[in-house]
Scaffold this active site. Sequence first.
Site, short mmCIF file in Angstrom:
data_model
loop_
_atom_site.label_atom_id
_atom_site.label_comp_id
_atom_site.label_asym_id
_atom_site.label_seq_id
_atom_site.Cartn_x
_atom_site.Cartn_y
_atom_site.Cartn_z
N ASN A 136 0.32 -1.54 -0.18
CA ASN A 136 0.29 0.22 -0.23
C ASN A 136 1.50 0.93 0.09
O ASN A 136 0.21 2.32 -0.09
CB ASN A 136 -0.82 -0.44 1.28
CG ASN A 136 0.11 -0.71 2.46
OD1 ASN A 136 0.68 -0.04 2.67
ND2 ASN A 136 -0.66 0.43 3.92
N GLU A 143 1.70 4.34 7.37
CA GLU A 143 0.17 4.00 6.85
C GLU A 143 -0.29 4.85 5.68
O GLU A 143 0.01 6.08 6.44
CB GLU A 143 -0.25 2.81 7.50
CG GLU A 143 -0.54 1.73 8.29
CD GLU A 143 0.73 0.47 7.23
OE1 GLU A 143 0.01 0.82 5.91
OE2 GLU A 143 0.54 -0.45 8.31
#
Length: 236
Positions: A136, A143
């Site tokens: 990702n 993140e």
Amino acid sequence: MRVMETKNYQELSALAADLIGAQLLLKPRCVLGLATGSTPIGAYQRLVEGYRAGRLDFSQVRTVNLDEYCGLSGEHPQSYRYFMEQHLFSQVNILRENTHLPNGAAPDPEEESRRYEALVESMGGVDLQLLGIGRNGHIGFNEPGDSFPPVVHPVELTESTILANSRLFDRVEDVPTKAVTMGIGTILKARKILLLAGADKRAILEEALTGKVTPWVPASVLQLHGDVTVITCREG
Ligand code: F6R
């Protein structure tokens, strides 16, 4: 940014170890920023070979890792401290007191984050930071989100990261849900960055290196750093 493409993972690992080895030769008392995960294992093996062959000396090197799970002590086989011991520290002449990771067993992750940020700073910053990239686009455990975290901080891991990491645990429920990670700001302060991305990461790598700089693809921020080398490979 320099992007180097090798034929396969073996060549990627050899090239990465050459660049890290060159850093050790140029500055024996350098600070290396290290990463865990599958990608750097081959490079660590090559560094161990370089040490065994008498080409590399780790006696003065200092290391700081990117991240560590919360709730696991360094003796836990899935902790990142254990990983580093297994793949590098126990196999070369590095002094344990010169190796640093966030303490996963620290009772207060916020306080541990402040301690770790100050530690990196007190070491004079990172000379060469090794990075992998998540599917990702995460780097460290930063993140995708709506901002670039500036400093070391605790994070709740996303479902996709927990699932990706569960391959190393007996059960997905055993994967810790929290970690302490260097922030994007901490990573960007490194003087040089070496990003390794295997053939399975080519799509996200392309997006990170040529797309818009956005915290929704955390690695895209590397476009703003002045000294980044990327090594990727055509096949696994
Ligand atoms: C590891 C880390 C992670 C990994 C990334 C890629 O310390 O911070 O960002 O670099 O998840 O992991 P692998 O190499 O296992 O695909």
